[in-house]
Design a protein around this motif. Sequence first.
Motif, mmCIF file in Angstrom:
data_model
loop_
_atom_site.group_PDB
_atom_site.id
_atom_site.type_symbol
_atom_site.label_atom_id
_atom_site.label_comp_id
_atom_site.label_asym_id
_atom_site.label_seq_id
_atom_site.Cartn_x
_atom_site.Cartn_y
_atom_site.Cartn_z
ATOM 1 N N THR A 188 0.842 -1.198 0.000
ATOM 2 C CA THR A 188 0.000 0.000 0.000
ATOM 3 C C THR A 188 0.880 1.252 0.000
ATOM 4 O O THR A 188 2.095 1.163 0.130
ATOM 5 N N THR A 189 0.286 2.405 -0.182
ATOM 6 C CA THR A 189 1.054 3.656 -0.089
ATOM 7 C C THR A 189 0.449 4.522 0.998
ATOM 8 O O THR A 189 -0.753 4.515 1.212
ATOM 9 N N LEU A 190 1.307 5.246 1.702
ATOM 10 C CA LEU A 190 0.853 6.102 2.802
ATOM 11 C C LEU A 190 0.910 7.565 2.408
ATOM 12 O O LEU A 190 1.694 7.966 1.548
ATOM 13 N N GLU A 191 0.126 8.354 3.114
ATOM 14 C CA GLU A 191 0.179 9.805 2.954
ATOM 15 C C GLU A 191 0.400 10.426 4.311
ATOM 16 O O GLU A 191 -0.284 10.087 5.265
ATOM 17 N N MET A 192 1.400 11.301 4.395
ATOM 18 C CA MET A 192 1.556 12.141 5.585
ATOM 19 C C MET A 192 1.799 13.525 5.042
ATOM 20 O O MET A 192 2.220 13.674 3.902
ATOM 21 N N ARG A 193 1.561 14.524 5.858
ATOM 22 C CA ARG A 193 1.843 15.868 5.393
ATOM 23 C C ARG A 193 3.344 16.001 5.089
ATOM 24 O O ARG A 193 4.167 15.494 5.839
#
Lengths: 277, 337
Positions: A235-240
Amino acid sequence: MSQCNCDNPLVPELVQVSHIIEETSDIKTFYVSTMEGKKPFTPQPGQLGMVSLLNIGEGMFSITAQGENHLEFAIKKCGMLTDALHEIKTGQMIGVRGPYGNGFPIEKCLGKDMLFIGGGIGLAPVRSLIKYCFEHRDDFGSIDIVYGARSMADLCFKEDLFEQWPQEHNTKVHVTVDSGDENCPCNIGFVPAFLERINPEPQDKMVVLCGPPVMIKFCLQVLKKMGFTDDQVITTLEMRMKCGVGKCGRCNIGSKFVCLDGPVFTMAELNGLPNEF
Amino acid sequence: MKTITKANMMDAIAILAQDAQVLVPMTVDGISKFSLWGSEGTLAFSAVNTLLPPKDSLFPQTEKMYSYQVENQTITSLDIHNEAKQQIIFGIRPCDMQSIQCMDDVFLTKTFVDDFYRVKREKLITVCIGCNKTAPTCFCESMGGSPAGHGAADIQLCDLGNSYSIVAQTAAGQAVVEKWQGLVRDEEGSVPEVSCTLKVDAQGLPAQLSKMFNHPIWQEVSRKCIGCGTCTYLCPTCYCFDIDVQNNGNEGYRFRCWDSCMFSDYARMAGGHDPRPSKNERIRNRFLHKLEYFNERYGKNLCVGCGRCLTKCPVHVDITLFIDKVKEVSSIESVQL
Ligand SMILES: Cc1cc2nc3c(=O)[nH]c(=O)nc-3n(C[C@H](O)[C@H](O)[C@H](O)COP(=O)(O)OP(=O)(O)OC[C@H]3O[C@@H](n4cnc5c(N)ncnc54)[C@H](O)[C@@H]3O)c2cc1C
Ligand code: SF4
Ligand code: SF4
Ligand code: FES
């Protein structure tokens, strides 16, 4: 005009938007080329680019595809920068820097059947790997693409979904929408339930799963029930993000920085990190 | 040993100031910090570490990165601001010297080199003075340092009372000492032994903390915190930054500035999702970054034991008491296991 010194990873290269596609009412795909009409850089599938309107801001986006002479970003309108990007016209000069991030672990996928699951704008990162698989078709087994959006009008990359990808060898595209009427040419229902109906076999298969957190959560439960292990699910993550290069400290999960060590992780890798995403 | 009298030291600094910006500890408007030699203020060589760390000289609080001009659809200029002057930090203390090592790891290693930092770092000379007394809040020894000095400084000095001993530890330091011919002499003497009175047991902390992400201790330590960010602004090792823009009409510049993980909007994303919505998660991230994550990534603590945050936190959140508590908890819990 002075050109930027791109040895400096925090300074963007000046490029132009050469083509814009309106995907949905709030998502547009931007083609980006250098001022000489070349590709700014050559990313791996799953890598990221920092896109900027110099006078407004910068934002991190998946490079959803690339051509001989351009990069593609599919951008959802949801704030200051993205609202302004949606206003621009072809020919606009913008900034871009990258490529950033680890990209998809292609070596783990070689020779395997592939199951891609995307929801909404979450198809953007996945699409770069789907395209890679088609360009190297013999390196992979069967390909299944499961994609869902709120409604027909919210489906991204319609040409790929309904015209290009179904033509590919040993490939099935399964599209679903949360709600629609009887004329709807695809399934109606949420992605996890749809996935349960498709009932993919876990043997020799890798899963690439991206979408809103709720979709991910329920898809994981379904996959587990079918016998997929955490090693098989990517999966891919998003963080600021601000710097994109592991310096500004912004995007950490434990001792990992999503911009540098991610954004791609297997579920097995995520299980070893603090649950803070 | 080579020494220099305190009176001659002033001349020695004046020599260096001829072709470099020399920063020295001074008290200016009641605040001790590193200021340009010759500027207004009172020299503060005899105090322990300054209230403001010298990190600003390598990593300015706000730093212009590049200017641009835009005309309709076209960007007509983009100019990068990354020239650096020769700088000498004279009188840096061992804890702050260690903090530069931490920043070097961050900005100069792991795939990307931060050019804005690199140009300044390459033009920096450090003259470290060992501490022969320590403040009640100093605990550098517990964090792996020593009040006596730091091996990475270009020159190491030690206060002998009326003079300083001098050891050049690098070629750049040797070149500086050569400029002091006539001021330096050979003298018998010994460097006094010093020790911190504040001690914590930081042995094995990363491993212990890695098991405590969901521990109730975070509720307890964050209870008083008001999220003011003082701790991170005064910390010599805190390096998180924001990037923003100052735009006026058709032109402007993009800059970076210090940021703080203790601020509520630090990690908030478009659409409102925030992985650290309360001070509980924010304090946890700060302490784990300092004592666990940085160790895992770079093999050292991101706390150098300077004591600034414990001195100035308005509600007395104290990293040394936190470490004590972790030790207490883990000894109780390992007994229970
Ligand atoms: C690894 C990664 C891949 C992404 N890929 C895509 C993509 O392919 N398509 C797409 O539409 N969006 C993508 N995003 C989200 C995108 O970065 C944000 O939607 C965008 O930055 C919002 O900017 P804004 O100025 O319009 O919003 P505002 O809310 O006005 O942003 C304010 C600030 O917060 C930061 N920020 C806000 N939200 C995010 C976020 N979710 N992630 C990181 N920074 C944020 C921005 O950089 C900006 O500085 C991705 C994010 C990450 C981290
Ligand atoms: S955490 Fe506190 S004691 Fe440790 S280096 Fe930072 S300011 Fe100094
Ligand atoms: S100085 Fe104290 S109150 Fe302020 S943010 Fe830091 S821990 Fe919280
Ligand atoms: S965005 Fe700066 S560390 Fe990841």
